[in-house]
Design a protein around this motif. Structure first.
Motif, PDB file in Angstrom:
ATOM      1  N   PRO A   1       0.821  -1.218   0.000  1.00  0.00           N
ATOM      2  CA  PRO A   1       0.000   0.000   0.000  1.00  0.00           C
ATOM      3  C   PRO A   1       0.853   1.266   0.000  1.00  0.00           C
ATOM      4  CG  PRO A   1      -0.697  -1.539   1.709  1.00  0.00           C
ATOM      5  CD  PRO A   1       0.641  -2.001   1.217  1.00  0.00           C
ATOM      6  N   PRO A   2       0.222   2.409  -0.246  1.00  0.00           N
ATOM      7  CA  PRO A   2       0.944   3.688  -0.191  1.00  0.00           C
ATOM      8  C   PRO A   2       1.421   3.998   1.218  1.00  0.00           C
ATOM      9  CG  PRO A   2      -1.414   4.055  -0.384  1.00  0.00           C
ATOM     10  CD  PRO A   2      -1.203   2.593  -0.602  1.00  0.00           C
ATOM     11  N   ALA A   3       2.444   4.804   1.306  1.00  0.00           N
ATOM     12  CA  ALA A   3       2.979   5.200   2.610  1.00  0.00           C
ATOM     13  C   ALA A   3       2.060   6.218   3.272  1.00  0.00           C
ATOM     14  CB  ALA A   3       4.378   5.780   2.447  1.00  0.00           C
ATOM     15  N   PRO A   4       1.863   6.116   4.564  1.00  0.00           N
ATOM     16  CA  PRO A   4       1.048   7.101   5.287  1.00  0.00           C
ATOM     17  C   PRO A   4       1.841   8.370   5.553  1.00  0.00           C
ATOM     18  CG  PRO A   4       1.915   5.502   6.814  1.00  0.00           C
ATOM     19  CD  PRO A   4       2.365   5.052   5.451  1.00  0.00           C
ATOM     20  N   GLU A   5       1.144   9.378   6.030  1.00  0.00           N
ATOM     21  CA  GLU A   5       1.829  10.584   6.472  1.00  0.00           C
ATOM     22  C   GLU A   5       2.679  10.255   7.697  1.00  0.00           C
ATOM     23  OE1 GLU A   5       1.864  13.811   5.164  1.00  0.00           O
ATOM     24  OE2 GLU A   5       1.025  12.662   3.482  1.00  0.00           O
ATOM     25  N   PRO A   6       3.860  10.836   7.814  1.00  0.00           N
ATOM     26  CA  PRO A   6       4.721  10.542   8.957  1.00  0.00           C
ATOM     27  C   PRO A   6       4.069  10.929  10.282  1.00  0.00           C
ATOM     28  CG  PRO A   6       5.965  11.638   7.213  1.00  0.00           C
ATOM     29  CD  PRO A   6       4.515  11.724   6.836  1.00  0.00           C
ATOM     30  N   LEU A   7       4.422  10.206  11.328  1.00  0.00           N
ATOM     31  CA  LEU A   7       3.944  10.528  12.669  1.00  0.00           C
ATOM     32  C   LEU A   7       4.697  11.728  13.224  1.00  0.00           C
ATOM     33  CD1 LEU A   7       3.740   6.911  14.110  1.00  0.00           C
ATOM     34  CD2 LEU A   7       1.812   8.378  13.504  1.00  0.00           C
ATOM     35  N   PRO A   8       4.066  12.509  14.098  1.00  0.00           N
ATOM     36  CA  PRO A   8       4.728  13.703  14.648  1.00  0.00           C
ATOM     37  C   PRO A   8       5.834  13.378  15.643  1.00  0.00           C
ATOM     38  CG  PRO A   8       2.572  13.408  15.650  1.00  0.00           C
ATOM     39  CD  PRO A   8       2.658  12.411  14.535  1.00  0.00           C
ATOM     40  N   VAL A   9       5.748  12.214  16.274  1.00  0.00           N
ATOM     41  CA  VAL A   9       6.762  11.755  17.231  1.00  0.00           C
ATOM     42  C   VAL A   9       7.065  10.298  16.894  1.00  0.00           C
ATOM     43  CG1 VAL A   9       7.273  11.280  19.654  1.00  0.00           C
ATOM     44  CG2 VAL A   9       5.946  13.311  19.028  1.00  0.00           C
ATOM     45  N   PRO A  10       8.329   9.909  16.790  1.00  0.00           N
ATOM     46  CA  PRO A  10       8.661   8.535  16.386  1.00  0.00           C
ATOM     47  C   PRO A  10       8.191   7.483  17.385  1.00  0.00           C
ATOM     48  CG  PRO A  10      10.556   9.982  16.121  1.00  0.00           C
ATOM     49  CD  PRO A  10       9.534  10.750  16.895  1.00  0.00           C
ATOM     50  N   VAL A  11       7.795   6.328  16.854  1.00  0.00           N
ATOM     51  CA  VAL A  11       7.393   5.174  17.651  1.00  0.00           C
ATOM     52  C   VAL A  11       8.173   3.953  17.160  1.00  0.00           C
ATOM     53  CG1 VAL A  11       5.081   6.119  17.997  1.00  0.00           C
ATOM     54  CG2 VAL A  11       5.494   4.514  16.114  1.00  0.00           C
TER      55      VAL A  11
ATOM     56  N   ARG B   1       0.202   0.729  29.368  1.00  0.00           N
ATOM     57  CA  ARG B   1       0.293  -0.694  29.044  1.00  0.00           C
ATOM     58  C   ARG B   1      -0.019  -0.987  27.575  1.00  0.00           C
ATOM     59  NH1 ARG B   1       3.734  -2.325  32.554  1.00  0.00           N
ATOM     60  NH2 ARG B   1       3.140  -1.710  34.666  1.00  0.00           N
ATOM     61  N   ILE B   2      -0.078   0.027  26.740  1.00  0.00           N
ATOM     62  CA  ILE B   2      -0.407  -0.223  25.338  1.00  0.00           C
ATOM     63  C   ILE B   2       0.829  -0.057  24.454  1.00  0.00           C
ATOM     64  CG2 ILE B   2      -2.840   0.380  25.601  1.00  0.00           C
ATOM     65  CD1 ILE B   2      -2.212   3.075  24.304  1.00  0.00           C
ATOM     66  N   LEU B   3       0.907  -0.907  23.439  1.00  0.00           N
ATOM     67  CA  LEU B   3       1.963  -0.881  22.438  1.00  0.00           C
ATOM     68  C   LEU B   3       1.322  -0.969  21.064  1.00  0.00           C
ATOM     69  CD1 LEU B   3       4.316  -3.570  24.058  1.00  0.00           C
ATOM     70  CD2 LEU B   3       4.557  -1.084  24.250  1.00  0.00           C
TER      71      LEU B   3
ATOM     72  N   GLY C   1      12.215   2.229  15.040  1.00  0.00           N
ATOM     73  CA  GLY C   1      12.780   0.945  15.403  1.00  0.00           C
ATOM     74  C   GLY C   1      11.722  -0.133  15.356  1.00  0.00           C
ATOM     75  N   ALA C   2      12.170  -1.394  15.487  1.00  0.00           N
ATOM     76  CA  ALA C   2      11.238  -2.515  15.448  1.00  0.00           C
ATOM     77  C   ALA C   2      11.818  -3.681  16.218  1.00  0.00           C
ATOM     78  CB  ALA C   2      10.947  -2.928  14.002  1.00  0.00           C
ATOM     79  N   VAL C   3      10.932  -4.579  16.616  1.00  0.00           N
ATOM     80  CA  VAL C   3      11.328  -5.843  17.221  1.00  0.00           C
ATOM     81  C   VAL C   3      11.088  -6.935  16.188  1.00  0.00           C
ATOM     82  CG1 VAL C   3      10.972  -7.492  19.090  1.00  0.00           C
ATOM     83  CG2 VAL C   3      10.747  -5.034  19.534  1.00  0.00           C
TER      84      VAL C   3
ATOM     85  N   GLU D   1       7.578   5.449  24.865  1.00  0.00           N
ATOM     86  CA  GLU D   1       8.035   5.241  26.237  1.00  0.00           C
ATOM     87  C   GLU D   1       7.686   3.840  26.724  1.00  0.00           C
ATOM     88  OE1 GLU D   1       7.194   7.068  30.721  1.00  0.00           O
ATOM     89  OE2 GLU D   1       6.690   8.243  28.930  1.00  0.00           O
ATOM     90  N   ASN D   2       6.462   3.388  26.426  1.00  0.00           N
ATOM     91  CA  ASN D   2       6.053   2.045  26.831  1.00  0.00           C
ATOM     92  C   ASN D   2       6.935   0.975  26.191  1.00  0.00           C
ATOM     93  OD1 ASN D   2       3.962   3.295  28.180  1.00  0.00           O
ATOM     94  ND2 ASN D   2       2.364   2.632  26.779  1.00  0.00           N
ATOM     95  N   THR D   3       7.280   1.173  24.929  1.00  0.00           N
ATOM     96  CA  THR D   3       8.083   0.184  24.219  1.00  0.00           C
ATOM     97  C   THR D   3       9.473   0.080  24.831  1.00  0.00           C
ATOM     98  OG1 THR D   3       6.862   0.756  22.200  1.00  0.00           O
ATOM     99  CG2 THR D   3       8.832  -0.591  21.939  1.00  0.00           C
ATOM    100  N   LEU D   4      10.049   1.210  25.198  1.00  0.00           N
ATOM    101  CA  LEU D   4      11.354   1.189  25.858  1.00  0.00           C
ATOM    102  C   LEU D   4      11.280   0.495  27.207  1.00  0.00           C
ATOM    103  CD1 LEU D   4      12.622   4.787  25.027  1.00  0.00           C
ATOM    104  CD2 LEU D   4      13.453   2.636  24.049  1.00  0.00           C
ATOM    105  N   GLU D   5      10.179   0.706  27.924  1.00  0.00           N
ATOM    106  CA  GLU D   5      10.019   0.043  29.214  1.00  0.00           C
ATOM    107  C   GLU D   5       9.853  -1.467  29.037  1.00  0.00           C
ATOM    108  OE1 GLU D   5       6.739   1.989  31.062  1.00  0.00           O
ATOM    109  OE2 GLU D   5       7.901   3.746  31.659  1.00  0.00           O
ATOM    110  N   ALA D   6       9.224  -1.865  27.940  1.00  0.00           N
ATOM    111  CA  ALA D   6       8.984  -3.291  27.700  1.00  0.00           C
ATOM    112  C   ALA D   6      10.236  -4.027  27.231  1.00  0.00           C
ATOM    113  CB  ALA D   6       7.869  -3.469  26.667  1.00  0.00           C
ATOM    114  N   TYR D   7      11.080  -3.363  26.456  1.00  0.00           N
ATOM    115  CA  TYR D   7      12.211  -4.066  25.821  1.00  0.00           C
ATOM    116  C   TYR D   7      13.583  -3.489  26.135  1.00  0.00           C
ATOM    117  CZ  TYR D   7       8.386  -5.999  23.092  1.00  0.00           C
ATOM    118  OH  TYR D   7       7.224  -6.612  22.726  1.00  0.00           O
ATOM    119  N   GLY D   8      13.632  -2.330  26.720  1.00  0.00           N
ATOM    120  CA  GLY D   8      14.924  -1.704  26.967  1.00  0.00           C
ATOM    121  C   GLY D   8      15.335  -0.794  25.818  1.00  0.00           C
TER     122      GLY D   8
END
Length: 304
Positions: free
Chosen positions: A33-43, A245-247, A75-77, A294-301
């Motif tokens: 699919p086409p690329a979406p508009e970029p997010l304002p803050v990286p996730v 608690r959401i990712l 980033g990604a897991v 922030e949640n993702t960093l807490e979950a995985y480092g």
């Protein structure tokens, strides 16, 4: 609003990839699919399978992450499901610093390894692979009552318990695959004692499971499925999930979010799901992105 084209690495000339002499346009459902508009803050995309091919072309790890980073997915897991993909995961996290990894034997693969008398040897190798410093999770593991039945379920349960043990002994996050097995997954976690950090990958429960996750401090990772028209239970669960608690994830190349359901998925598609999550939770988009990161960093480092 989205860009008119998929990122360059995900574009293929009609017919050129699999049949150089083809003149007919390939099945559009296999085009990215086409690329979406970029997010304002990286996730971060906390669950992807970069070694799986679902579309018309094969994309390198670097190109996949470049395309994701361009739209605010920094980033990604990368997640392993068997020995082959878990070995790939270790190679991938060594090749690109934007990746962390998870390794495991998938619940549906556990009976296959057991049937060949290879499950314990496979689990031993998973534990060895998990010692890599950029492998931060054991997963995806859990229970799947949709594809496995009968005697295979005993092997699933044994494998799940062994993965929990590995995660606890190594101090790693546990990424759970839970399909049509909510009560049993929770029961096993309680019987074995859950690791410090637990992630319900591609959360598929309802408000009841969301409350259980809230009570136990378990993470709920929402994929493109929560954007589907028939996924009211997921949106209801998200609405009551504790924000810390959401990712977010893709489970790419599967589970492409609306409005591109049925086409191949990739980490660059995360913004579609994040924007839908912001609508459901009535959140400011930038604030939600910051919370997810922030949640993702807490979950995985740290990714550093």
């Amino acid at each position: 609003m989205c860009n008119s084209l998929a990122p360059a690495p995900y574009r293929a000339s009609p017919g050129a990839e699999e049949n150089p002499g083809a003149e007919e346009k390939p099945d559009a459902r296999r085009e990215y699919p086409p690329a979406p508009e970029p997010l304002p803050v990286p996730v971060m995309d906390n669950h992807t399978h970069l070694d799986f091919r679902h579309g018309l072309i094969e994309v390198s790890v670097r190109d996949a992450m470049d395309s994701a980073e361009a739209v605010g997915v920094q980033g990604a897991v990368q997640v392993g499901c068997d020995l082959e993909s878990s070995r790939f995961t270790v190679q991938a996290v060594e090749a690109d610093p934007r990746l962390l990894g998870a390794v495991a034997i998938h619940p549906n693969d556990a009976p296959l390894y057991a049937g060949r008398g290879e499950l314990e040897a496979a689990l031993a190798e998973i534990e060895e692979l998990a010692s890599h410093p950029r492998i931060r999770a054991i997963g995806e593991t859990g229970l799947d009552f949709f594809r496995t039945h009968g005697e295979g379920l005993a092997h699933q349960r044994h494998s799940f318990r062994r993965h929990i043990d590995i995660a606890k002994r190594l101090g790693l996050t546990l990424q759970i695959h839970d399909r049509d097995a909510h009560d049993d997954v929770v029961q096993v976690l309680r019987e074995e004692g859950a690791p410090e950090r637990v992630v319900f990958h591609c959360f598929s429960g309802d408000e009841e499971l969301a409350r259980i996750c809230n009570d136990n401090g378990w993470y709920m990772s929402f994929a493109g499925t929560m954007t589907f028209k028939n996924a009211g239970n997921l949106r209801a669960a998200l609405a009551i999930a504790e924000p810390r608690r959401i990712l977010v994830e893709t489970d790419s190349p599967f589970l492409t979010p609306h409005p591109h359901r049925g086409r191949p998925n990739a980490s660059y598609m995360v913004p579609y799901t994040v924007r839908s999550m912001a609508e459901v939770t009535e959140s400011d988009l930038a604030e939600l992105c910051s919370r997810l990161a922030e949640n993702t960093l807490e979950a995985y480092g740290s990714w550093d």
